[in-house]
Design an enzyme around this catalytic site. Structure first.
Site, PDB file in Angstrom:
ATOM      1  N   CYS A 271       0.820  -1.418   0.165  1.00 27.53           N
ATOM      2  CA  CYS A 271       0.032  -0.230   0.029  1.00 27.53           C
ATOM      3  C   CYS A 271       0.687   1.154   0.099  1.00 27.53           C
ATOM      4  CB  CYS A 271      -0.901  -0.092   1.041  1.00 27.53           C
ATOM      5  SG  CYS A 271      -2.223  -1.217   0.924  1.00 27.53           S
ATOM      6  N   GLN A 273       3.824   2.655  -0.896  1.00 26.40           N
ATOM      7  CA  GLN A 273       4.493   3.197  -2.197  1.00 26.40           C
ATOM      8  C   GLN A 273       3.201   3.404  -3.214  1.00 26.40           C
ATOM      9  OE1 GLN A 273       8.265   1.926  -3.539  1.00 26.40           O
ATOM     10  NE2 GLN A 273       7.295   1.509  -5.651  1.00 26.40           N
ATOM     11  N   PHE A 333       7.702  -8.303   4.328  1.00 25.64           N
ATOM     12  CA  PHE A 333       7.919  -6.712   4.318  1.00 25.64           C
ATOM     13  C   PHE A 333       7.673  -6.413   5.866  1.00 25.64           C
ATOM     14  CE2 PHE A 333       3.931  -4.516   4.985  1.00 25.64           C
ATOM     15  CZ  PHE A 333       3.041  -5.635   4.698  1.00 25.64           C
TER      16      PHE A 333
END
Ligand code: UDX
Ligand code: UDX
Length: 453
Positions: A271, A273, A333
């Site tokens: 989301c 970037q 991530f």
């Protein structure tokens, strides 16, 4: 009432599971064009890893929660249709690299219009550029065959890894709708569903555009905090200040607050970037170039932070990593998810391979197949645990803050590594003093590196 959700991804799956849990009187069907994904939702190995999700799916599946590829039937039966398909950054044509690719969304709208056999409330769950609801509305109405469609925007704010608690106890639920009697009725119908478990004062209603923009702005503000801190981490390394001390003290100011101030190797996820680039595109479209440039710098700093981390590794290891075994701990991530989209690990690994390092990766949840996909089949090795990854390694780099990395047997690891044994803590989660006492040379984000020579 029957509810349908198109898109059984990280957003659609958990959100619908929570609605099914909290609203046993409603029947929810989650549909997707991807048969393998639906099969996984119907199996004991869910396609999305989220703490607490398995239990909810198991208790609701087959009762009032169903997963299917029969998109048309689900559309026909439902009164409310959530659209939660992916809206990646466009990779081609006008706006490539910035604008959101809305083709899946438009396809969904056309399919809904074609298939619907009555009036429907269509809820945008996907994050979208502002004024997308307008396009949706036009596609739906132009193909409507006399049925009426009310469009709502209901952005999702859940974070991965904490999806279940975020859904169970949200800071707010945002519902945007048209300022018309039909719009008000649709907003009321959706509010009623959330009110089954969310206190009324946390259900905010706005107009459509405010709701769409709020989603982009919320993510942009969160990402901006991280880039701000990461930019200062470089200054800390240069000057001898400690980023954790600085953010801890700054965060005590109640106007600033302590959360989202953790320096890192760079933010990732599907989301941040994407949404900032979307905002940048939107600002550019309206001729607000200074505003576009301001927000774009949040992404620029993030890329710079990832590159800076790799440069520091290379510089520290005598300006070459060629032929050296480098163990990367973590590929997701962030912790507690198997999601690797935009993970900092992808850029870091790619850069190390370009420097001819021998990269060995261990992540508790990410599969080897996923890593290879993300890295375009680059020559990596994947280890079954941290010890295997570190055996004979010149360096260890922490890329994801998994809890298990805090409590590894670092004495054993030190003994199995080449000397000097380097640690690069890209998440600042380890006890650096204790590691130095064991003999490691530790480099961390936003901290000067005390050498043990
Ligand atoms: C996605 C977006 O990334 C996010 O911005 C948005 O807020 C919600 O949707 P996520 O659920 O994480 O988030 O995406 P993903 O896991 O890719 O799931 C989307 C699903 O939609 C996929 O399973 C895909 O197969 C499905 N899909 C896509 C359809 O069913 N029909 C389509 O036409 C296109
Ligand atoms: C984010 C938003 O938090 C959520 O509200 C929105 O719905 C989707 O996007 P998510 O991407 O799942 O959620 O994860 P988040 O916890 O926000 O972390 C994003 C990235 O920032 C991760 O890579 C994380 O490691 C990083 N991060 C987060 C930091 O580097 N420092 C921090 O202080 C916080």
């Amino acid at each position: 009432m029957k509810i349908c959700c198109i898109g059984a991804g990280y957003v659609g799956g958990p959100t619908m599971a929570m609605i099914a849990k909290k609203c046993p009187d409603h029947q929810i069907t989650v549909v997707d064009i991807n048969q393998a994904r639906i099969d996984a939702w119907n199996s004991s190995e869910l396609p999305v890893y989220e703490p607490g999700l398995d239990e909810i799916v198991q208790s609701c599946r087959g009762r009032n929660l169903f997963f299917s590829t029969d998109v048309d039937q689900a559309i026909r039966e439902a009164k409310i249709i959530f659209v939660s398909v992916n809206t990646p950054t466009k990779s081609y044509g006008v706006g490539a690299g910035r604008a959101a690719d809305l083709r899946y969304l438009e396809l969904c709208a056309r399919r809904i219009a074609e298939t619907a056999n009555g009036d429907k409330i269509v809820v945008e769950k996907s994050t979208l550029p502002v004024r997308t609801a307008e396009s949706l509305k036009r596609v739906l109405h132009a193909n409507s065959k006399g049925h009426h469609f009310e469009i709502l925007s209901n952005p999702e704010f859940l974070a991965e890894g904490t999806a279940v608690t975020d859904l169970e106890n949200p800071d707010r639920v945002l519902i945007g709708g048209d300022d018309t009697p039909g719009g008000h009725a649709a907003v009321a119908a959706l509010s009623e569903i959330y009110a089954s478990w969310v206190p009324r004062e946390r259900i905010l209603t706005t107009n459509l555009w405010s709701s769409e923009l709020t989603k982009l702005v919320s993510n942009a503000l969160l990402a901006q905090r991280i880039s701000s801190v990461n930019s200062i981490s470089a200054l800390c390394e240069a000057t001898g200040a400690d980023i954790d001390e600085v953010t801890n003290a700054a965060g005590k100011d109640s106007r600033i607050g302590p959360r989202f101030l953790k320096a890192s190797v760079g933010f990732g996820g599907s989301c941040f970037q994407k949404d900032i680039l979307n905002l940048v595109y939107l600002c550019g479209h309206y001729g607000l170039d200074a505003v576009a440039d301001y927000w774009e710098s949040v992404v620029r700093i993030n890329d710079w932070q990832k590159d800076r981390f790799v440069h520091r590794m290379i510089q520290t290891m005598f300006n070459t990593v060629a032929g050296k075994r480098i163990a990367l701990l973590g590929f997701a991530f962030k912790k507690d998810t198997n999601d690797t989209r935009e993970s900092a690990a992808i850029r870091v690994t790619t850069a190390l391979i370009a420097e001819q390092a021998e990269v060995v990766i261990y992540d508790p949840k990410v599969t080897e197949a996923e890593m290879l996909r993300d890295l375009n089949n680059a020559p990596i090795r994947v280890a079954r645990d941290a010890y295997e990854a570190l055996n004979g390694a010149h360096a260890l780099a922490i890329l994801t803050e998994w809890d298990e990395f805090r409590s590894l047997d670092y004495r054993r690891i030190y003994e199995s590594m080449k000397k000097p044994a380097f640690i690069f803590d890209g998440r600042n989660i380890l006890d650096h003093a204790a590691l130095r006492a064991l003999g490691f040379e530790v480099h961390a984000i936003g901290k000067t590196s005390a050498k043990t020579l």
